[in-house]
Scaffold this active site. Structure first.
Site, mmCIF file in Angstrom:
data_model
loop_
_atom_site.group_PDB
_atom_site.id
_atom_site.type_symbol
_atom_site.label_atom_id
_atom_site.label_comp_id
_atom_site.label_asym_id
_atom_site.label_seq_id
_atom_site.Cartn_x
_atom_site.Cartn_y
_atom_site.Cartn_z
ATOM 1 N N CYS A 84 0.891 -1.191 0.091
ATOM 2 C CA CYS A 84 -0.058 -0.189 0.099
ATOM 3 C C CYS A 84 0.821 1.181 0.145
ATOM 4 O O CYS A 84 0.472 2.205 -0.055
ATOM 5 C CB CYS A 84 -0.990 -0.021 1.162
ATOM 6 S SG CYS A 84 -1.963 -1.526 1.189
ATOM 7 N N HIS A 336 -9.241 3.635 -1.448
ATOM 8 C CA HIS A 336 -7.758 2.956 -1.289
ATOM 9 C C HIS A 336 -7.596 2.068 -2.666
ATOM 10 O O HIS A 336 -7.578 0.787 -2.435
ATOM 11 C CB HIS A 336 -7.769 2.378 -0.144
ATOM 12 C CG HIS A 336 -6.299 1.452 0.370
ATOM 13 N ND1 HIS A 336 -4.830 2.299 -0.232
ATOM 14 C CD2 HIS A 336 -5.881 0.643 1.015
ATOM 15 C CE1 HIS A 336 -4.301 1.592 0.084
ATOM 16 N NE2 HIS A 336 -4.712 0.276 1.007
#
Lengths: 395, 124
Positions: A84, A336
């Site tokens: 991420c 996200h």
């Protein structure tokens, strides 16, 4: 030393997209180049982030493909993959290349598709995300990414008395911020009752404690001070970037809930910027889960250790509070798309520091911080940006 | 079999750790230089970088350091189930937990959970 500046930004709405990865990336990259006033010949390199396109869509070696797609064929390209924290690491490397005098103008960005539009359901996507945990040791336990942060958060609750209600307040705050951001995946507000009544994903996290599976792209143009002066984009100064990792797997970290990599990366970024945590006016932090925001605000020194949950519940981290956190809505509400998330945080910092954040503006903000975390609290990149006219205000 | 039979050239690899787990043994490594104990075998110590690692049997009783009940599982796993970090005398292991237990409760190693991703330590 060549000072690095962000001179152009672009991002797609985060949510559900049916475009290919190159088409989606172009929707962020071309506006970023236009915002910078950069022609194709001005751009000397592409630093590109995509974490899981190989697993999710069967697309690999994407950097030269997307470079060609946006008119930059032939420039040196590299693809970053740090779970991420993918595109914030691309950003860090681009900043270093500019500071070193290697390149004058670099396009940085990332793209990812994670929504069911990819054809992958929740179980398949949960398995793909779990590939960022320790393969032989953590994955056989059935540990998921909500599970990773659940283990850290449950420990934090045990040590500091953080409550499910305080976690829910983080979601309520970030949904409110997201309602002010027309690019947010979740554009509507939520309530503590709605969060606390949701189905459990990984105890203590319920559905609304978790960020969504999003599609999207974000891009920024990084330029040296001299090159920025020749471009028409409104520059924001990159004051410092820190990058650290912690031991993998989770169980081997010295004190898992302190997220040491974030503390190390923040110290490096603060030292480079010549500031302390108190000088930060607002922050975009990696709130993939509500508990992750609590841990991050403490690790960054924005609140006292153990008080992250209470600070959120008291409104100290909301817009209008003493240290607004995730004015964009954060991962929780804005969304996200893994490989685009770090670059999107830089987009938000730039827009805030330029005074272009409209309703979600942090009043009088001169110093913004981005915190982007990857893997099982292993990789962390912290970036500090300053308004170009901030001068010595922060130091 | 002795503990050393699972090591190759005196080093516990992932394969040896898995084989031992399937045989009901919970193995780890202890660093001869800094004393760090890990349940996830490595080629060098994660704390000090030393390659002087002894293969050891980990204690089979510990306390729950943190725990979560997973209700949304990866493909191939059937939820709900519990995953815990278990604190041993030194070091910790990540494990499947049979039933429920709160942080601080004593739990005991009960063998290997067989999963699509390989064996996992199981405590209960």
């Amino acid at each position: 030393m060549h000072d690095a500046h962000v001179v152009g930004v672009g991002m797609t709405p985060f949510g559900v997209h049916d475009a290919t990865l190159p088409d989606l990336f172009a929707e962020a990259a071309l506006p970023a180049l236009d915002d910078a006033g950069a022609a194709p010949d001005d751009v000397e390199a592409l630093y590109f982030g995509n974490a899981m396109g190989g697993q999710i869509e069967g697309d690999s070696h994407l950097a030269p493909t997307v470079a060609s797609h946006v008119g930059l064929a032939g420039v040196p390209c590299q693809r970053f993959e740090d779970a991420c924290a993918t595109s914030s690491n691309a950003f860090k490397n681009a900043v270093q290349a500019v500071e070193a005098g290697q390149h004058d103008v670099v396009l940085v960005g990332g793209v990812e598709r994670c929504s069911p539009e990819t054809g992958k359901g929740t179980g398949a996507m949960t398995r793909i995300f779990a590939s960022a945990a320790h393969g032989a040791y953590e994955r056989p336990t059935g540990l998921t990414f909500p599970g990773v942060f659940a283990l850290l958060t449950k420990r934090h609750m045990h040590e500091h008395g953080t409550t499910p209600e305080q976690l829910a307040e983080v979601a309520v705050k970030n949904h409110y911020h997201g309602s002010l951001n027309d690019r947010a995946h979740f554009g509507k507000e939520t309530t503590t009752e709605e969060v606390l009544d949701g189905p459990v994903v990984a105890d203590p996290f319920r559905l609304h404690d978790c960020c969504p599976f999003s599609d999207g792209a974000a891009a920024v143009v990084v330029a040296s001070e001299d090159a920025a002066a020749d471009l028409s984009g409104d520059p924001v100064r990159v004051a410092g970037v820190g990058h650290a990792t912690d031991v993998v797997p989770l169980a081997d970290k010295a004190h898992p809930s302190t997220t040491q990599a974030a503390r190390d990366a923040a110290r490096e970024a603060y030292e480079a910027a010549g500031i302390a945590a108190d000088d930060v006016d607002f922050a975009e932090v990696h709130d993939c889960f509500t508990g992750a925001e609590v841990l991050a605000t403490e690790a960054l020194g924005l609140v006292t250790d153990g008080e992250g949950g209470a600070a959120a519940a008291a409104g100290r981290t909301a817009l209008g509070g003493e240290i607004p956190v995730n004015p964009s809505g954060g991962l929780k509400a804005k969304g996200h798309p893994i490989g685009a998330t770090g670059a999107a945080q830089i987009v938000e910092l730039t827009e805030q520091l330029r005074g272009e954040a409209d309703e979600r503006s942090v009043e009088g903000a001169d110093v913004g911080l981005a915190h982007n975390l990857g893997g099982d609290a292993a990789t962390t990149v912290v970036s500090v940006l300053e308004a170009a006219d901030a001068g010595e205000v922060a130091r | 079999m002795s503990v050393d039979d699972y090591a190759e050239d005196d080093r516990l690899t992932t394969g040896g750790w898995r084989d031992a787990l399937d045989d009901g043994l919970l193995l780890g490594q202890e660093c001869r230089d800094c004393g760090h104990v890990t349940g996830a075998p490595k080629a060098a110590c994660a704390r000090c970088g030393s390659r002087a690692l002894d293969t050891v049997r980990l204690p089979e009783e510990g306390t729950v350091y943190s725990v979560t009940r997973i209700e949304v599982a990866p493909e191939g796993f059937d939820a709900p189930y519990h995953v815990a970090m278990v604190a041993l005398d030194d070091g910790r292991v990540t494990a499947r937990l049979d039933g429920e237990a709160d942080i601080g409760e004593t739990v005991t190693f009960t063998g290997a959970a067989s999963t699509p991703e390989g064996p996992a330590p199981r405590f209960g």
